[in-house]
Design a protein around this motif. Structure first.
Motif, PDB file in Angstrom:
ATOM      1  N   ARG A  67       0.628  -1.430   0.457  1.00 47.76           N
ATOM      2  CA  ARG A  67      -0.338  -0.011  -0.154  1.00 47.76           C
ATOM      3  C   ARG A  67       1.113   1.473  -0.214  1.00 47.76           C
ATOM      4  O   ARG A  67       1.313   1.727   1.095  1.00 47.76           O
ATOM      5  N   ASN A  68       1.162   2.338  -0.714  1.00 48.95           N
ATOM      6  CA  ASN A  68       1.276   3.405  -1.098  1.00 48.95           C
ATOM      7  C   ASN A  68       0.404   4.465  -0.166  1.00 48.95           C
ATOM      8  O   ASN A  68      -0.746   4.284   0.092  1.00 48.95           O
ATOM      9  N   TYR A  69       1.399   5.309   0.449  1.00 46.68           N
ATOM     10  CA  TYR A  69       0.759   6.622   1.339  1.00 46.68           C
ATOM     11  C   TYR A  69       1.652   7.168   1.401  1.00 46.68           C
ATOM     12  O   TYR A  69       2.976   7.230   0.743  1.00 46.68           O
ATOM     13  N   ASP A  77       3.026  10.088   4.230  1.00 41.87           N
ATOM     14  CA  ASP A  77       3.096  10.486   6.088  1.00 41.87           C
ATOM     15  C   ASP A  77       2.808  11.737   5.888  1.00 41.87           C
ATOM     16  O   ASP A  77       2.397  13.126   5.016  1.00 41.87           O
ATOM     17  N   LYS A 118       6.357  10.045   0.349  1.00 42.40           N
ATOM     18  CA  LYS A 118       5.862   8.726   0.074  1.00 42.40           C
ATOM     19  C   LYS A 118       6.216   7.586   0.293  1.00 42.40           C
ATOM     20  O   LYS A 118       7.438   7.815   0.986  1.00 42.40           O
TER      21      LYS A 118
END
Length: 149
Positions: free
Chosen positions: A80-82, A84, A89
């Protein structure tokens, strides 16, 4: 394509059941899994693997598993990419749990020194209370001649 994960390890904390705004049950937890090898003269390393379960699986895990319990699970790996809070990234790897299984007895999790009950020992008969308040005692049948069929 194939994406299957099978793990067995101990829960690092009590799983906590949460609900999404739509009312879907979700639980996140970490599983401590020992590696199957060790360097010569060293102890086995442990990996702490983040896991997520949804719906009935989440409810099952939150109801019956606690910190220290041994769990076996099946699922798939998801990356999962998010972004902060500092706008960096990030990626998170987690196992999406399809099925969870008990990998120890309840007694061994609560007290490691007490022996686990044999699976061949009959459980004592316990009274059953129905929703209408009636109580029924079940009796163990020892001999095949006592069977009503």
């Amino acid at each position: 394509m194939l994406n299957r994960v099978i793990l067995m390890g101990r829960l690092t904390a009590d799983p906590e059941l949460k609900q999404t705004p739509n009312g879907v049950s979700v639980v996140t937890f970490s599983l401590a899994v020992e590696r199957s090898f060790a360097s010569k003269g060293a102890e086995r390393a442990t990996d702490f693997i983040n896991c997520v379960a949804w719906r009935q699986t989440a409810e099952f895990i939150s109801r019956y598993f606690t910190k220290g319990r041994m769990m076996a699970l099946e699922g798939s790996l998801q990356i999962r990419n998010y972004v902060d809070k500092n706008q960096n990234k990030r990626q998170a790897a987690e196992v999406i749990v399809d099925n969870a299984y008990f990998a120890d007895s309840k007694n061994s999790a609560s007290n490691a020194s007490s022996p686990a009950p044999s699976p061949y020992q009959a459980a004592p008969a316990a009274p059953v209370t129905y929703s209408n308040g009636s109580v029924e005692d079940f009796q163990e049948i020892d001999d095949e001649d006592d069977l009503p069929f």
